[in-house]
Scaffold this active site. Structure first.
Site, short mmCIF file in Angstrom:
data_model
loop_
_atom_site.label_atom_id
_atom_site.label_comp_id
_atom_site.label_asym_id
_atom_site.label_seq_id
_atom_site.Cartn_x
_atom_site.Cartn_y
_atom_site.Cartn_z
N SER A 49 0.81 -1.36 -0.09
CA SER A 49 -0.06 0.26 0.15
C SER A 49 0.81 1.12 0.06
O SER A 49 0.12 2.30 0.08
CB SER A 49 -1.16 0.00 1.26
OG SER A 49 -2.12 -0.83 1.00
N LYS A 105 -0.07 3.94 -2.77
CA LYS A 105 -1.07 4.89 -2.48
C LYS A 105 -0.44 6.34 -2.29
O LYS A 105 -1.06 7.25 -2.55
CB LYS A 105 -1.78 4.54 -1.42
CG LYS A 105 -2.72 3.30 -1.69
CD LYS A 105 -3.42 2.73 -0.58
CE LYS A 105 -4.12 1.51 -0.93
NZ LYS A 105 -4.65 0.51 0.10
N SER A 111 -6.40 3.72 4.13
CA SER A 111 -5.88 2.71 3.01
C SER A 111 -6.65 2.01 2.28
O SER A 111 -6.80 0.81 1.90
CB SER A 111 -5.14 1.66 3.70
OG SER A 111 -4.09 0.84 3.05
N LYS A 121 2.65 6.04 6.06
CA LYS A 121 1.67 5.14 5.43
C LYS A 121 2.35 3.69 5.54
O LYS A 121 3.40 3.45 5.57
CB LYS A 121 1.75 5.28 3.93
CG LYS A 121 0.99 4.54 3.02
CD LYS A 121 -0.82 4.83 3.24
CE LYS A 121 -1.50 3.68 2.95
NZ LYS A 121 -1.57 2.51 3.75
#
Length: 400
Positions: free
Chosen positions: A68, A71, A123, A232
């Site tokens: 992720s 992102k 997320s 993140k």
């Protein structure tokens, strides 16, 4: 001390962040020799967020799966290429996206900014797919445009993304170095920084009303650590645990990337070690737009720019290469940063102007010019001589 600089405190807004003050030392400062951090994760890097200088790296150029952390790329791409006030209509495929969701429903209309928030903070894979479809119509076009954008705008060279969320695909890869470069680029954007650093957000959707929270344990305080400003998380089986973190201290701003750890405790411990190492051993500084750098008979400048740099807190050395690069090395000789300078041509211009201001030198006559002049003078001499002879002859006749 950096060659050719008269150091002073410089007030300037650097790289679109808020104003900062940089004070430069009068010389190299003494510090105890420090050891590099022990990192368990397969790949890791910590950089100065403003200068981009690499302070520590482990397998930073190795091809890895980001999960992720993808992102981060989708977010800054959307912020810079879309209208955040636009309403995106959620498709069935987006609503049914695998993995973590913010539970969007088919047909629901959501502002683009809210989708970016749901994707970065919680997320949401459904939010990520909705962003891609809204901006480019389909995942394939989004992937093509995103990769071009990452190369041209963020300068990434070892990254290829085929989706907006980071679900595993063998052709979806990047490196720790590229992710640090990407994050540093994104952090220049105020909207990205705000969302990236959001700990919680009230969420009102078609299917549910709730509060979404960041998954980053250091950001929300579950893993206490000073200075963390954003982050993140990521996980898929093939990528394992991944983590991106930004932090800010009085002397420096840092970006840490950790890839492929077996356990969450490992990515957080590794991140702590990276950040501790970074802010304990380095400090941010800047080259002034008025600084000059003499080297090998030439003079270099920054080209009227303020350039952020990173200095080791211990002993360091610097030199300017034949190609005009300022290199900053730590006490062990490792290159911390290279800055491309511009050769100053002003001295040559002044010298040229001084030559043109001098009194013009008299022109010299060539060989044929000299010969012609000699013949001309000889002819004058003959004419004068003949005239004198004739005058004498007339005087004689008068006497007779």
């Amino acid at each position: 001390m950096i060659i050719g600089l008269n150091w002073m405190c410089i007030y300037e807004e650097i790289a679109c962040f808020y104003p900062v003050f940089f004070c430069f030392p009068a010389g190299n400062t003494a510090a105890e020799e420090t050891n590099e951090p022990v990192i368990i994760s397969e790949a890791a890097i910590v950089t100065d967020s403003e200068s981009g200088a690499v302070l520590y790296a482990k397998n930073a150029d190795k091809k890895m799966y980001p999960a992720s952390l993808t992102k981060i790329a989708t977010a800054i791409y959307a912020i810079e290429n879309g209208d955040l006030n636009d309403l995106a209509t959620i498709s069935r495929k987006a609503a049914e996206a695998e993995g973590t969701q913010v539970y969007l429903e088919e047909g629901e209309q959501v502002p683009l900014k809210k989708l970016v928030q749901g994707m970065l903070i919680n997320s949401g894979n459904d939010a990520a797919r909705s962003i891609a479809e809204h901006l480019d119509g389909n995942i394939e076009a989004f992937s093509e445009n995103l990769n071009r954008y990452l190369k041209e705008k963020a300068g990434l060279t070892n990254t290829h993304f085929v989706n907006p969320h980071g679900l595993y695909d063998e052709n979806h890869y990047t490196t720790a170095a590229d992710l640090a470069k990407l994050t540093n680029y994104a952090l220049k954007n105020k909207t990205f920084r705000e969302i990236y650093g959001t700990k919680e957000l009230r969420w009102t959707g078609k299917s549910w009303d709730t509060t979404i929270f960041t998954h980053h344990r250091m950001l929300k305080g579950e893993v206490p650590f000073e200075g963390v400003t954003g982050g993140k998380t990521g996980f898929v089986d093939e990528a394992k645990q991944t983590l991106a973190t930004s932090a800010e201290y009085d002397s420096i701003k840092l970006t840490a990337i950790v890839l492929k750890a077996d356990y969450k405790r490992d990515i957080y411990n590794d991140t702590k070690n990276l950040l501790n190492y970074g802010h304990s051993n380095f400090e941010a500084a800047a080259l002034s737009s008025t600084d000059v750098f003499p080297s090998n008979g030439k003079t270099y400048t920054t080209g009227d720019k303020i350039i952020p740099i990173t200095l080791p807190k211990g002993n360091y050395e610097e030199n300017i290469t034949e190609k005009g690069k300022l290199q900053i090395k730590n006490e062990n000789g490792r290159n911390i940063q290279s800055v491309k300078l511009i050769e100053d041509k002003q001295d040559e211009v002044v010298s040229s102007q001084l030559k043109t201001d001098k009194e013009p030198e008299k022109e010299t006559t060539g060989y044929y010019g000299k010969a012609g002049l000699a013949l001309f003078l000889f002819g004058i001499f003959i004419l004068v001589l003949r005239k004198n002879l004739k005058a004498k002859a007339r005087r004689r006749r008068r006497r007779v």
